[in-house]
Design a protein around this motif. Structure first.
Motif, PDB file in Angstrom:
ATOM      1  N   GLN A   1       0.742  -1.028   0.146  1.00 13.04           N
ATOM      2  CA  GLN A   1       0.320   0.112  -0.642  1.00 13.04           C
ATOM      3  C   GLN A   1       0.913   1.202   0.519  1.00 13.04           C
ATOM      4  OE1 GLN A   1      -2.558  -0.735   3.275  1.00 13.04           O
ATOM      5  NE2 GLN A   1      -3.377  -1.442   2.112  1.00 13.04           N
ATOM      6  N   ASN A   2       1.952   1.475   0.440  1.00 16.26           N
ATOM      7  CA  ASN A   2       3.256   2.267   0.870  1.00 16.26           C
ATOM      8  C   ASN A   2       4.435   2.123  -1.040  1.00 16.26           C
ATOM      9  OD1 ASN A   2       2.242   4.178   3.357  1.00 16.26           O
ATOM     10  ND2 ASN A   2       2.373   1.930   3.433  1.00 16.26           N
ATOM     11  N   ASN A   3       3.929   1.917  -1.591  1.00 15.76           N
ATOM     12  CA  ASN A   3       4.720   1.058  -3.272  1.00 15.76           C
ATOM     13  C   ASN A   3       5.919   0.710  -2.237  1.00 15.76           C
ATOM     14  OD1 ASN A   3       2.681   1.895  -4.688  1.00 15.76           O
ATOM     15  ND2 ASN A   3       3.053   4.396  -4.251  1.00 15.76           N
ATOM     16  N   ASP A   4       6.085  -0.425  -1.355  1.00 13.85           N
ATOM     17  CA  ASP A   4       7.481   0.029  -1.227  1.00 13.85           C
ATOM     18  C   ASP A   4       7.565  -2.249  -1.545  1.00 13.85           C
ATOM     19  OD1 ASP A   4      10.254  -1.368   0.764  1.00 13.85           O
ATOM     20  OD2 ASP A   4       8.806   0.231   2.189  1.00 13.85           O
ATOM     21  N   GLU A   5       7.740  -2.004  -3.261  1.00 17.63           N
ATOM     22  CA  GLU A   5       8.248  -3.364  -3.106  1.00 17.63           C
ATOM     23  C   GLU A   5       9.756  -4.337  -2.632  1.00 17.63           C
ATOM     24  OE1 GLU A   5       8.338  -3.269  -7.688  1.00 17.63           O
ATOM     25  OE2 GLU A   5       6.428  -2.097  -7.674  1.00 17.63           O
ATOM     26  N   VAL A   6      10.716  -3.467  -2.610  1.00 17.24           N
ATOM     27  CA  VAL A   6      11.426  -4.384  -1.820  1.00 17.24           C
ATOM     28  C   VAL A   6      10.683  -4.635  -0.442  1.00 17.24           C
ATOM     29  CG1 VAL A   6      13.922  -3.907  -0.552  1.00 17.24           C
ATOM     30  CG2 VAL A   6      13.462  -2.559  -2.864  1.00 17.24           C
ATOM     31  N   THR A   7      10.954  -3.846   0.903  1.00 16.11           N
ATOM     32  CA  THR A   7      10.304  -4.578   1.200  1.00 16.11           C
ATOM     33  C   THR A   7       9.189  -5.876   1.828  1.00 16.11           C
ATOM     34  OG1 THR A   7      10.134  -2.552   3.103  1.00 16.11           O
ATOM     35  CG2 THR A   7       9.349  -4.397   4.009  1.00 16.11           C
ATOM     36  N   SER A   8       8.368  -5.020   0.820  1.00 16.05           N
ATOM     37  CA  SER A   8       7.302  -6.659   0.664  1.00 16.05           C
ATOM     38  C   SER A   8       8.218  -7.479   0.132  1.00 16.05           C
ATOM     39  CB  SER A   8       6.095  -5.945  -1.164  1.00 16.05           C
ATOM     40  OG  SER A   8       5.638  -7.117  -0.740  1.00 16.05           O
ATOM     41  N   ASP A   9       8.646  -7.977  -0.612  1.00 19.61           N
ATOM     42  CA  ASP A   9       9.510  -9.399  -1.043  1.00 19.61           C
ATOM     43  C   ASP A   9      10.494  -9.302   0.146  1.00 19.61           C
ATOM     44  OD1 ASP A   9       8.343  -8.425  -4.074  1.00 19.61           O
ATOM     45  OD2 ASP A   9      10.496  -7.609  -4.438  1.00 19.61           O
ATOM     46  N   MET A  10      10.820  -8.819   0.774  1.00 18.99           N
ATOM     47  CA  MET A  10      11.947  -9.465   1.896  1.00 18.99           C
ATOM     48  C   MET A  10      10.464 -10.124   3.041  1.00 18.99           C
ATOM     49  SD  MET A  10      13.717  -6.036   3.696  1.00 18.99           S
ATOM     50  CE  MET A  10      14.037  -7.634   4.802  1.00 18.99           C
ATOM     51  N   PHE A  11       9.313  -9.344   2.803  1.00 19.43           N
ATOM     52  CA  PHE A  11       8.354 -10.439   3.389  1.00 19.43           C
ATOM     53  C   PHE A  11       8.026 -11.779   3.138  1.00 19.43           C
ATOM     54  CE2 PHE A  11       6.479  -6.110   5.758  1.00 19.43           C
ATOM     55  CZ  PHE A  11       7.894  -5.870   6.264  1.00 19.43           C
ATOM     56  N   VAL A  12       7.426 -11.782   2.041  1.00 20.96           N
ATOM     57  CA  VAL A  12       7.442 -12.565   1.028  1.00 20.96           C
ATOM     58  C   VAL A  12       8.911 -13.338   0.669  1.00 20.96           C
ATOM     59  CG1 VAL A  12       6.937 -13.811  -1.340  1.00 20.96           C
ATOM     60  CG2 VAL A  12       5.802 -11.240  -0.881  1.00 20.96           C
ATOM     61  N   ASP A  13       9.409 -13.721   0.503  1.00 24.59           N
ATOM     62  CA  ASP A  13      10.902 -14.422   1.007  1.00 24.59           C
ATOM     63  C   ASP A  13      10.947 -14.799   2.249  1.00 24.59           C
ATOM     64  OD1 ASP A  13      12.270 -14.107  -1.127  1.00 24.59           O
ATOM     65  OD2 ASP A  13      13.062 -12.705  -0.729  1.00 24.59           O
ATOM     66  N   LEU A  14      10.492 -14.193   3.831  1.00 25.00           N
ATOM     67  CA  LEU A  14      10.488 -15.176   4.940  1.00 25.00           C
ATOM     68  C   LEU A  14       8.777 -15.946   5.209  1.00 25.00           C
ATOM     69  CD1 LEU A  14      11.602 -11.606   6.888  1.00 25.00           C
ATOM     70  CD2 LEU A  14      12.735 -13.989   7.126  1.00 25.00           C
ATOM     71  N   ILE A  15       8.345 -15.720   4.433  1.00 19.96           N
ATOM     72  CA  ILE A  15       7.437 -16.463   4.776  1.00 19.96           C
ATOM     73  C   ILE A  15       7.228 -17.016   3.908  1.00 19.96           C
ATOM     74  CG2 ILE A  15       4.695 -16.820   3.356  1.00 19.96           C
ATOM     75  CD1 ILE A  15       4.680 -13.512   3.783  1.00 19.96           C
ATOM     76  N   GLY A  16       8.375 -17.950   2.823  1.00 23.68           N
ATOM     77  CA  GLY A  16       8.984 -18.519   2.060  1.00 23.68           C
ATOM     78  C   GLY A  16       9.778 -19.632   2.653  1.00 23.68           C
ATOM     79  N   LYS A  17      10.407 -19.272   3.408  1.00 24.58           N
ATOM     80  CA  LYS A  17      11.884 -19.864   4.115  1.00 24.58           C
ATOM     81  C   LYS A  17      11.094 -20.615   5.367  1.00 24.58           C
ATOM     82  CE  LYS A  17      15.608 -16.735   3.873  1.00 24.58           C
ATOM     83  NZ  LYS A  17      16.733 -16.136   4.144  1.00 24.58           N
ATOM     84  N   LEU A  18       9.633 -19.405   5.978  1.00 21.36           N
ATOM     85  CA  LEU A  18       8.591 -20.315   7.574  1.00 21.36           C
ATOM     86  C   LEU A  18       8.300 -21.455   7.328  1.00 21.36           C
ATOM     87  CD1 LEU A  18       8.076 -16.680   8.925  1.00 21.36           C
ATOM     88  CD2 LEU A  18       9.910 -18.256   9.618  1.00 21.36           C
ATOM     89  N   GLN A  19       7.220 -21.123   6.193  1.00 21.38           N
ATOM     90  CA  GLN A  19       6.535 -22.500   5.833  1.00 21.38           C
ATOM     91  C   GLN A  19       7.177 -23.552   5.389  1.00 21.38           C
ATOM     92  OE1 GLN A  19       4.161 -20.345   2.041  1.00 21.38           O
ATOM     93  NE2 GLN A  19       2.642 -19.814   3.254  1.00 21.38           N
TER      94      GLN A  19
END
Length: 143
Positions: free
Chosen positions: A114-132
């Motif tokens: 929502q804040n157009n911060d794709e880098v932070t969003s991508d970091m979160f996506v990567d972490l979700i994948g690791k945690l899953q």
């Protein structure tokens, strides 16, 4: 919430998680000692790296990372382990914490987007994948 707030919450969470995993590494006992002792070390080393990555991302967007134990404990959703747990209970606690982080990271990803911060969003996506993946392995260990 702001991107700075969600990053700081994750810094706090991963900092508490780091300590919890280290505690489990030290106190695990029983027939699975060698397996879990090594796994907990792998996980706490990963948590330390995640804290650093999150803080550096926050600094790169002119934010101020939380950096004291008091702040970590106040902001974190992850709770300390204050009781003696069996090896299985330790694994169950980690699965619980990783599941909580996955849910929070999904919501945090939306804040970043929502804040157009794709880098932070991508970091979160990567972490979700690791945690899953970690949760799948830990659940398989308990099965």
């Amino acid at each position: 919430m702001t991107v700075e707030q969600v990053l700081n919450q994750q810094i706090a969470n991963w900092s508490v998680l780091y300590t919890k995993l280290h505690q489990f590494h030290w106190y695990v006992k029983g027939p699975q000692f060698f397996t879990l002792h090594a796994k907990f070390e792998e996980l706490y080393e990963e948590a330390a790296s995640v804290v650093d990555e999150l803080a550096e991302q926050l600094l790169s967007i002119n934010g101020k990372p939380v950096s004291t134990l008091k702040e970590f404990l106040e902001m974190a959703s992850i709770k300390e382990s204050t009781e003696a747990l069996t090896a299985e209970e330790m694994v169950q606690a980690i699965i619980h914490d990783f599941s909580l982080l996955i849910d929070e990271l999904k919501a945090s990803m939306e804040v970043a987007e929502q804040n157009n911060d794709e880098v932070t969003s991508d970091m979160f996506v990567d972490l979700i994948g690791k945690l899953q993946k970690h949760n799948w392995m830990l659940k398989s260990f308990l099965a």
